[in-house]
Design a protein around this motif. Sequence first.
Motif, short mmCIF file in Angstrom:
data_model
loop_
_atom_site.label_atom_id
_atom_site.label_comp_id
_atom_site.label_asym_id
_atom_site.label_seq_id
_atom_site.Cartn_x
_atom_site.Cartn_y
_atom_site.Cartn_z
N CYS A 58 1.43 -1.32 20.73
CA CYS A 58 0.86 -1.68 19.59
C CYS A 58 1.56 -2.75 18.65
CB CYS A 58 0.57 -0.39 18.70
SG CYS A 58 1.95 0.40 18.02
N PHE A 59 0.89 -3.22 17.60
CA PHE A 59 1.31 -4.08 16.95
C PHE A 59 2.86 -3.81 16.33
CE2 PHE A 59 2.55 -5.40 12.36
CZ PHE A 59 2.36 -6.58 12.60
N TYR A 60 2.93 -2.48 15.84
CA TYR A 60 4.32 -1.88 15.45
C TYR A 60 5.30 -2.01 16.51
CZ TYR A 60 1.43 -0.31 11.32
OH TYR A 60 0.61 -0.07 10.27
N GLU A 61 4.93 -1.67 17.60
CA GLU A 61 6.07 -1.83 18.60
C GLU A 61 6.65 -3.42 18.88
OE1 GLU A 61 5.06 1.63 21.86
OE2 GLU A 61 3.20 0.59 21.13
N ALA A 62 5.50 -4.19 18.88
CA ALA A 62 5.76 -5.65 19.14
C ALA A 62 6.93 -6.09 17.88
CB ALA A 62 4.25 -6.60 19.08
N GLU B 147 -2.05 -11.29 22.76
CA GLU B 147 -0.90 -11.48 22.16
C GLU B 147 -0.95 -11.16 20.64
OE1 GLU B 147 1.47 -14.94 23.26
OE2 GLU B 147 0.57 -14.83 25.10
N TRP B 148 -0.22 -10.24 20.26
CA TRP B 148 -0.35 -9.68 18.59
C TRP B 148 0.43 -10.89 18.03
CZ3 TRP B 148 -2.82 -5.79 16.94
CH2 TRP B 148 -3.13 -4.39 17.68
N THR B 149 -0.24 -11.07 17.03
CA THR B 149 0.46 -12.18 15.78
C THR B 149 0.81 -11.42 14.48
OG1 THR B 149 -1.64 -12.82 14.77
CG2 THR B 149 -1.10 -13.85 16.78
N PHE C 292 -12.47 -8.43 7.78
CA PHE C 292 -11.56 -9.14 6.97
C PHE C 292 -10.70 -8.35 6.19
CE2 PHE C 292 -14.36 -12.98 7.62
CZ PHE C 292 -13.79 -13.49 8.81
N GLY C 293 -9.44 -8.68 6.18
CA GLY C 293 -8.49 -7.78 5.18
C GLY C 293 -7.30 -7.37 5.81
N THR C 294 -6.62 -6.57 5.13
CA THR C 294 -5.23 -6.13 5.57
C THR C 294 -5.16 -4.99 6.49
OG1 THR C 294 -4.96 -4.64 3.79
CG2 THR C 294 -4.28 -6.95 3.49
N ASP C 295 -6.36 -4.76 7.11
CA ASP C 295 -6.41 -3.13 7.98
C ASP C 295 -6.05 -3.72 9.40
OD1 ASP C 295 -6.99 -1.54 5.95
OD2 ASP C 295 -9.00 -1.31 6.44
N TYR C 296 -6.24 -5.09 9.76
CA TYR C 296 -6.54 -5.38 11.21
C TYR C 296 -5.59 -6.62 11.38
CZ TYR C 296 -10.87 -2.95 11.49
OH TYR C 296 -11.89 -1.83 11.11
N LYS C 297 -4.78 -6.51 12.43
CA LYS C 297 -4.14 -7.65 12.92
C LYS C 297 -4.55 -8.58 13.77
CE LYS C 297 -0.25 -6.84 10.27
NZ LYS C 297 0.16 -8.08 9.26
N VAL C 298 -4.33 -9.98 13.82
CA VAL C 298 -5.12 -10.95 14.79
C VAL C 298 -4.22 -10.72 16.14
CG1 VAL C 298 -5.49 -13.25 15.26
CG2 VAL C 298 -5.92 -12.15 12.86
N LEU C 299 -5.09 -10.65 17.40
CA LEU C 299 -4.61 -10.89 18.57
C LEU C 299 -5.01 -12.09 19.04
CD1 LEU C 299 -5.55 -7.41 18.43
CD2 LEU C 299 -3.87 -7.59 20.24
N ARG C 300 -4.49 -13.16 20.07
CA ARG C 300 -4.95 -14.37 20.51
C ARG C 300 -4.84 -14.47 22.02
NH1 ARG C 300 -5.86 -18.19 16.37
NH2 ARG C 300 -7.21 -19.45 18.07
N ALA D 29 -2.79 -5.56 25.60
CA ALA D 29 -2.05 -6.12 24.61
C ALA D 29 -0.67 -6.24 24.78
CB ALA D 29 -2.41 -5.70 23.08
N GLY D 30 -0.01 -7.41 24.80
CA GLY D 30 1.19 -7.69 24.68
C GLY D 30 1.90 -8.53 23.53
N PHE D 31 2.89 -9.29 23.77
CA PHE D 31 3.13 -10.18 22.87
C PHE D 31 4.20 -11.20 23.25
CE2 PHE D 31 6.18 -6.78 22.76
CZ PHE D 31 7.41 -7.34 22.35
N ARG D 32 4.57 -12.37 22.47
CA ARG D 32 5.86 -13.20 22.66
C ARG D 32 6.20 -13.27 21.17
NH1 ARG D 32 4.09 -17.89 25.47
NH2 ARG D 32 2.39 -16.84 26.08
N CYS D 33 7.62 -13.62 21.18
CA CYS D 33 8.38 -13.69 19.92
C CYS D 33 8.36 -15.09 19.45
CB CYS D 33 9.52 -13.16 20.00
SG CYS D 33 9.89 -11.24 20.40
#
Length: 452
Positions: free
Chosen positions: A287-291, A369-371, A394-402, A430-434
């Motif tokens: 999840c986003f928090y883990e990333a 990828e979580w941003t 739209f708003g603060t409830d959701y995070k963008v992934l690309r 979902a994963g991520f990069r830093c």
Amino acid sequence: MTHQLSDLSAEGLRALVAEQLERSRARTVQLTDAVDTDDLVRQHSKLMSPLVWDYAHIGNQEELWLVRDVGGREPVRQDIDELYDAFMHPRADRPTLPLLGPAETRAYVGEVRDKVLDVLDHVKFDHGRELVDNAFAFGMIVQHEQQHDETMLATHQLRAGVPVLDAPPPPPGRRLAAAEVLVPGGTFEMGTSIEPWALDNERPAHAVRVAPYFIDTAPVTNGDYLKFVLGGGYEDARWWSEAGWAQVQKASLVGPRFWDLVDGQWTRTRFGHSELLPLDEPVMHVCFYEAEAYAKWAGKRLPTEEEWEFAARFDPATGRTRRFPWGDESPGPQHANLGQRHLGPAPVGAYPAGASPLGVEQLIGDVWEWTSSDFRPYPGFRAFPYDEYSLVFFGTDYKVLRGGSFGTDEVVARGTFRNWDYPIRRQIFAGFRCARDAQPAELAAAEHSELV
């Protein structure tokens, strides 16, 4: 998929749309025919709909937009509109509804498709109606089906029982020359105003300036992430935001979803197959928090949405913003891991042909990828053709992934495409990069090396 749809004749556009409709439906059929009737109607997770709901919803959206709206035809099944309205019924409640059974669903979506193909044969693309220009409504429906196909693929990952999906393995990886890339920063054109099938939240194109930064050459791997797990990352509140730490405790998180420790060895389960954790693949189902926590532990951060797109699309040599990291050419199997061609991410380094001009790799495909960015409208945003696609989220409830995942189709996986989800979600691919800020000394050293 070409972005030069306007260059096609009406017959060329019809042929392209027919091909895309057929391709998306073949994938839907594959995902639903792979399981028996019980699996089609069962809810495999309260996070997901029964597969049969997704299937009929695909047909209902096609009927609403292409048969009734574009075609002006009589409804096929107006009585089921409410059942398949995603905003009327939360996913957890959908199994209790009087849904169409599998046979009835197949008959319904088949009848709708027949009518759609007849509409396609007769529609005029040049009468100035925005919904029909460049076959936008057809492209929207193709993308809608492919997006639900990826959702159904995620449902397959959550189902119990014997494996039913199969695909060849992805290409092998290779050692990367560097772990991170310096992105010089600058002004670029984010989003698009010219991609004919781009959806409303990708529009309009607008100038954005980013400061210099470093970004990982590839997504964070299972091997990288395992070090965080073994280093006590899930037991140390220092690395987590307040909301993230609360989620760790509430959900008893100890590692990515579908990881298990068996006889002292870490394994991963994917589509019914359990195997030793492949250390060179991008980590997935975090999840986003883990990333966010991993990035802090590593002394980095998540990239903003603007930084991600700049790294993916900007060519410093020409000052151009490309469609994709590798150029304007639509994705091929040499560029990216897309379209369920393989049933998982490819090892890091598997797609050198897909690299950006700066050498950033695997930005398209493999894992979403979580941003760090909240899902917000671009300046000049206009909801089209309906508010419920983007505006209401739209708003603060959701995070963008690309970037798309191995389950994302090429018709969706544009360099401008924006996905979004709740920061606690882990069932998605979902994963991520830093990323990290570039220090003045690093910028000076880079500038000196260019002069030498």
